[in-house]
Design an enzyme around this catalytic site. Structure first.
Site: not given
Ligand SMILES: NC(=O)c1ccc[n+]([C@@H]2O[C@H](COP(=O)([O-])OP(=O)(O)OC[C@H]3O[C@@H](n4cnc5c(N)ncnc54)[C@H](OP(=O)(O)O)[C@@H]3O)[C@@H](O)[C@H]2O)c1
Length: 262
Positions: A139, A152
């Site tokens: 990401s 995360y």
């Protein structure tokens, strides 16, 4: 010869779109996720449209022994993994002090542990055959710390760092590793699973579709690119990040993602 791609998290979002792209590019598929019913529907759809072999395996990759069991099942079915796509992953939003620890453990095991274990299992046969491709979905979160989604962001930094190091180790073997870094993407279940409801940058910007991200990831894998950041805006953001003091970037993300005050 038809190659076989194993795709984790193929029951929806980016993984489903990746399955469609690989099928359109003449790959047999092994699709993995927890929702076997959704996978079976996708199996029907892709078998009909492309006439390829589509195998589906229901598997909770947040369980520590899941990669080993999955690999054994693939071996029993005498399937070869030519392409490994580690896409399954999720986020969890909120102050770390209040987090649900079981959810955090599952996040870390899925996003990092199982991804790494699956590569450990699939890489040696790839090296032996002198052919293989690994696509890890990270990401743009990989490029900076992310207050209120701390684990995360850290997990995606791990995925990027690990992939870059692995790509170096396997250079010249015929096996390649690519890390795909999408920014926020529409048409996925990510926002709901991360419980991101109140931080609605997902609604503020015109976001790319999961299908665009999947096409981009496939193309990056094909040209053996190591780090592939999707979209001009995200590339600009990543570039600017590198020029700015890390503390400043952390503060900016912290402000953007701060839970609303009551
Ligand atoms: N959407 C975004 O804005 C965005 C941005 C950057 C990066 N990403 C990354 O893109 C990847 C794909 O996410 P997405 O956005 O497509 O989200 P998604 O729509 O929620 O899809 C996640 C996929 O992972 C599977 N999965 C979740 N937990 C699993 C588990 N324990 N075991 C096996 N499979 C599991 C889900 O299937 P089941 O629920 O059926 O198991 C689903 O197929 C993730 O790694 C995510 O971090 C997403």
């Amino acid at each position: 010869m038809v190659k076989t791609a194993l795709i984790t998290g193929a029951s929806g979002g980016i993984g489903y779109e990746l399955a469609k792209v690989f099928a359109a590019n003449n790959h047999d598929l092994i699709l993995v996720a927890r929702s076997i019913d959704k996978l079976q529907r996708i199996q029907d759809e892709l078998t009909k449209t492309h006439g390829l072999q589509v195998h589906v395996i229901g598997c909770d990759l947040s369980q520590i022994d899941a990669p080993q069991l999955l690999f054994e099942r693939i071996q029993q079915q005498q399937l070869t993994v030519d392409v490994l796509v580690n896409n399954a992953g999720f986020g969890d939003y909120g102050p770390f002090a209040d987090c649900d620890w079981a959810k955090q453990i599952a996040l870390m095991q899925l996003n990092m542990g199982s991804l790494t274990h699956l590569i450990r299992l699939c890489l040696p046969p790839m090296l032996e055959r002198g052919y293989g491709k690994i696509l890890n979905v990270a990401s743009t979160a990989a490029f900076q710390p992310g207050p209120f989604m701390a684990t995360y962001y850290a997990s995606k930094s791990y995925v990027m760092s690990f992939t870059e190091a692995l790509a170096h180790e396997i250079k010249g073997t015929g096996v390649t590793a690519t890390v795909l870094c999408p920014g926020p993407t529409r048409g996925t279940g990510f926002q709901a699973r991360a419980e991101l409801g109140d931080v609605d940058f997902f609604k503020k910007f015109k976001l790319p579709a999961a299908s665009e991200v999947a096409q981009f990831g496939y193309a990056a894998l094909e040209r053996n690119q190591v780090v592939a950041v999707h979209g001009f805006f995200n590339q600009l953001l990543v570039f600017t990040n590198r020029l700015m003091p890390r503390q400043l970037v952390t503060n900016a993300v912290g402000q953007l993602q701060a839970p609303p005050e009551n």
